[in-house]
Design a protein around this motif. Sequence first.
Motif, PDB file in Angstrom:
ATOM      1  N   ILE A  10      26.863  46.303  51.932  1.00 24.72           N
ATOM      2  CA  ILE A  10      27.088  47.231  50.823  1.00 24.72           C
ATOM      3  C   ILE A  10      28.284  46.808  49.986  1.00 24.72           C
ATOM      4  O   ILE A  10      28.219  46.758  48.753  1.00 24.72           O
ATOM      5  N   GLY A  11      29.391  46.504  50.641  1.00 22.61           N
ATOM      6  CA  GLY A  11      30.601  46.127  49.909  1.00 22.61           C
ATOM      7  C   GLY A  11      30.435  44.848  49.110  1.00 22.61           C
ATOM      8  O   GLY A  11      30.886  44.755  47.961  1.00 22.61           O
ATOM      9  N   THR A  12      29.791  43.850  49.707  1.00 22.30           N
ATOM     10  CA  THR A  12      29.589  42.585  48.998  1.00 22.30           C
ATOM     11  C   THR A  12      28.598  42.762  47.858  1.00 22.30           C
ATOM     12  O   THR A  12      28.724  42.122  46.808  1.00 22.30           O
ATOM     13  N   PHE A  13      27.623  43.625  48.053  1.00 24.44           N
ATOM     14  CA  PHE A  13      26.707  43.962  46.961  1.00 24.44           C
ATOM     15  C   PHE A  13      27.483  44.532  45.778  1.00 24.44           C
ATOM     16  O   PHE A  13      27.276  44.134  44.629  1.00 24.44           O
ATOM     17  N   PHE A  14      28.374  45.484  46.050  1.00 23.65           N
ATOM     18  CA  PHE A  14      29.227  46.048  44.993  1.00 23.65           C
ATOM     19  C   PHE A  14      29.967  44.935  44.256  1.00 23.65           C
ATOM     20  O   PHE A  14      29.969  44.872  43.029  1.00 23.65           O
ATOM     21  N   LEU A  15      30.632  44.085  45.019  1.00 24.02           N
ATOM     22  CA  LEU A  15      31.475  43.039  44.445  1.00 24.02           C
ATOM     23  C   LEU A  15      30.682  42.100  43.556  1.00 24.02           C
ATOM     24  O   LEU A  15      31.078  41.820  42.412  1.00 24.02           O
ATOM     25  N   VAL A  16      29.569  41.609  44.053  1.00 22.79           N
ATOM     26  CA  VAL A  16      28.795  40.614  43.308  1.00 22.79           C
ATOM     27  C   VAL A  16      28.054  41.247  42.135  1.00 22.79           C
ATOM     28  O   VAL A  16      28.071  40.712  41.019  1.00 22.79           O
ATOM     29  N   SER A  26      29.129  41.757  29.692  1.00 23.63           N
ATOM     30  CA  SER A  26      30.262  42.158  28.857  1.00 23.63           C
ATOM     31  C   SER A  26      31.331  41.092  28.698  1.00 23.63           C
ATOM     32  O   SER A  26      32.343  41.332  28.043  1.00 23.63           O
ATOM     33  N   GLY A  27      31.107  39.933  29.280  1.00 24.62           N
ATOM     34  CA  GLY A  27      32.118  38.883  29.265  1.00 24.62           C
ATOM     35  C   GLY A  27      32.595  38.501  27.881  1.00 24.62           C
ATOM     36  O   GLY A  27      33.792  38.281  27.661  1.00 24.62           O
ATOM     37  N   ASN A  28      31.662  38.430  26.931  1.00 23.50           N
ATOM     38  CA  ASN A  28      32.031  38.051  25.561  1.00 23.50           C
ATOM     39  C   ASN A  28      32.894  39.101  24.878  1.00 23.50           C
ATOM     40  O   ASN A  28      33.620  38.805  23.928  1.00 23.50           O
ATOM     41  N   VAL A  29      32.811  40.332  25.360  1.00 30.31           N
ATOM     42  CA  VAL A  29      33.553  41.437  24.755  1.00 30.31           C
ATOM     43  C   VAL A  29      34.889  41.654  25.459  1.00 30.31           C
ATOM     44  O   VAL A  29      35.936  41.753  24.827  1.00 30.31           O
ATOM     45  N   GLY A  34      38.827  41.426  31.406  1.00 31.85           N
ATOM     46  CA  GLY A  34      37.780  42.380  31.751  1.00 31.85           C
ATOM     47  C   GLY A  34      36.944  41.919  32.933  1.00 31.85           C
ATOM     48  O   GLY A  34      36.583  42.717  33.802  1.00 31.85           O
ATOM     49  N   ILE A  35      36.634  40.623  32.964  1.00 34.99           N
ATOM     50  CA  ILE A  35      35.872  40.079  34.092  1.00 34.99           C
ATOM     51  C   ILE A  35      36.677  40.211  35.378  1.00 34.99           C
ATOM     52  O   ILE A  35      36.165  40.620  36.419  1.00 34.99           O
ATOM     53  N   GLY A  36      37.956  39.861  35.279  1.00 34.27           N
ATOM     54  CA  GLY A  36      38.827  39.994  36.447  1.00 34.27           C
ATOM     55  C   GLY A  36      38.893  41.420  36.938  1.00 34.27           C
ATOM     56  O   GLY A  36      38.865  41.675  38.152  1.00 34.27           O
ATOM     57  N   LEU A  37      38.977  42.359  36.003  1.00 31.46           N
ATOM     58  CA  LEU A  37      39.009  43.773  36.385  1.00 31.46           C
ATOM     59  C   LEU A  37      37.683  44.210  36.994  1.00 31.46           C
ATOM     60  O   LEU A  37      37.663  45.064  37.889  1.00 31.46           O
ATOM     61  N   GLY A  38      36.577  43.634  36.515  1.00 29.80           N
ATOM     62  CA  GLY A  38      35.280  43.964  37.094  1.00 29.80           C
ATOM     63  C   GLY A  38      35.253  43.645  38.581  1.00 29.80           C
ATOM     64  O   GLY A  38      34.854  44.472  39.411  1.00 29.80           O
ATOM     65  N   PHE A  39      35.704  42.447  38.914  1.00 30.64           N
ATOM     66  CA  PHE A  39      35.758  42.053  40.326  1.00 30.64           C
ATOM     67  C   PHE A  39      36.837  42.834  41.074  1.00 30.64           C
ATOM     68  O   PHE A  39      36.627  43.281  42.202  1.00 30.64           O
ATOM     69  N   GLY A  40      38.003  42.977  40.446  1.00 31.67           N
ATOM     70  CA  GLY A  40      39.113  43.656  41.102  1.00 31.67           C
ATOM     71  C   GLY A  40      38.819  45.106  41.403  1.00 31.67           C
ATOM     72  O   GLY A  40      39.111  45.604  42.501  1.00 31.67           O
ATOM     73  N   LEU A  41      38.242  45.815  40.422  1.00 35.72           N
ATOM     74  CA  LEU A  41      37.914  47.219  40.643  1.00 35.72           C
ATOM     75  C   LEU A  41      36.807  47.381  41.676  1.00 35.72           C
ATOM     76  O   LEU A  41      36.812  48.337  42.459  1.00 35.72           O
ATOM     77  N   LEU A 156      44.211  43.981  42.423  1.00 34.65           N
ATOM     78  CA  LEU A 156      45.030  43.415  41.351  1.00 34.65           C
ATOM     79  C   LEU A 156      45.265  41.928  41.562  1.00 34.65           C
ATOM     80  O   LEU A 156      45.327  41.154  40.594  1.00 34.65           O
ATOM     81  N   THR A 157      45.373  41.508  42.812  1.00 31.14           N
ATOM     82  CA  THR A 157      45.514  40.074  43.092  1.00 31.14           C
ATOM     83  C   THR A 157      44.277  39.323  42.650  1.00 31.14           C
ATOM     84  O   THR A 157      44.364  38.285  41.980  1.00 31.14           O
ATOM     85  N   LEU A 158      43.110  39.836  43.006  1.00 35.29           N
ATOM     86  CA  LEU A 158      41.865  39.188  42.600  1.00 35.29           C
ATOM     87  C   LEU A 158      41.742  39.161  41.082  1.00 35.29           C
ATOM     88  O   LEU A 158      41.290  38.165  40.502  1.00 35.29           O
ATOM     89  N   THR A 159      42.165  40.232  40.438  1.00 35.39           N
ATOM     90  CA  THR A 159      42.111  40.286  38.968  1.00 35.39           C
ATOM     91  C   THR A 159      42.975  39.200  38.351  1.00 35.39           C
ATOM     92  O   THR A 159      42.522  38.439  37.489  1.00 35.39           O
ATOM     93  N   MET A 160      44.219  39.083  38.783  1.00 37.24           N
ATOM     94  CA  MET A 160      45.131  38.127  38.151  1.00 37.24           C
ATOM     95  C   MET A 160      44.720  36.686  38.412  1.00 37.24           C
ATOM     96  O   MET A 160      44.946  35.810  37.567  1.00 37.24           O
ATOM     97  N   LEU A 161      44.084  36.413  39.550  1.00 32.87           N
ATOM     98  CA  LEU A 161      43.658  35.050  39.849  1.00 32.87           C
ATOM     99  C   LEU A 161      42.590  34.566  38.869  1.00 32.87           C
ATOM    100  O   LEU A 161      42.454  33.356  38.645  1.00 32.87           O
ATOM    101  N   HIS A 162      41.850  35.490  38.275  1.00 33.53           N
ATOM    102  CA  HIS A 162      40.837  35.115  37.284  1.00 33.53           C
ATOM    103  C   HIS A 162      41.452  34.454  36.058  1.00 33.53           C
ATOM    104  O   HIS A 162      40.794  33.655  35.387  1.00 33.53           O
TER     105      HIS A 162
END
Length: 219
Positions: A10-16, A26-29, A34-41, A156-162
Motif C-alpha cells: 500500500i505504501g509503495t503504491f502511494f509513493l509511486v 503536472s511536471g511541466n507546471v 512540485g515533483i519533489g513534493l509529490g514524492f515527499g508528501l 522533506l529530505t526526499l523532496t530536496m534531493l530531487h
Amino acid sequence: MVKKGLAEVIGTFFLVFIGTGTAVLSGNVVGTLGIGLGFGLAIMVAANTIGQISGAHLNPAVTLAFLVNKRLDVQEFIVYVAGQIIGAILGTGLLRLILGMTDLGVDNLAQTTYQGISTTGAFIIEMTLTAILVFVIMSVTSKKGETSYNGLAIGLTLTMLHFIGVPLTGMSVNPVRSLSPAIFVGGDAMSQLWLYILAPLVGGLIAAVIAKTLLQTEE
C-alpha cells in the motif's frame, strides 16, 4: 508478517502512483519542486498511516539498511521487498491505465534514465543521494533520534534531493521506483535499470554503516 508485507504494498503504491503521477501529469507546471513534493508528501502520508505497521520503508535500499543493522531478519527483508515491488508495479500500472484513457499517450511513465552525464557520474549521484536519504531515515527512526516528526523529516529530505537528482538522473534513489516504469516502457529505462537498482542499494549499505558507527543508532 503478512500485515507488514501488505502495508509495504500500500505504501509503495502511494509513493509511486502519486510521485510519478505528479511528474507525468503536472511536471511541466509544478517543475522540480512540485515533483519533489509529490514524492515527499506521498512518503509522509505513508509514514503516518501504514508506518505504524511496517515502518513504511517503501524502498529496498532502506530495507537493506535495516537488515544490515539487524533491525529486521532475512525473512522480513524478503517480505518487505516483495511488497515494495508489487506496490510499485500496481502504482505504475494504474497510472498507465489512466493515461490510456486520455490523449497523452503511455510512453511517459516518469521512467528514470540518464543523459548528459557519464554512467559513473550517474552511479555516484544515485548512490550519494540514496545514502543521504537512508542516513536520515536510520537516524530519525533510531531510539535516540525518534520523534513525532519522522515522516516530515523524511519527506522533506526526499523532496530536496530531487533538486539535484531530477536534472541528472531523473531521480530515483529507490530500485522499485525505477523498476516499475521500466517494465512497462522498456527501452533505455530497462537497459539502464541495473544502475538504478545497484547504486541505491550501495548507497543504503553505506548509510547503514555510517549511521551505526558515527551516530551509534543501534545502541
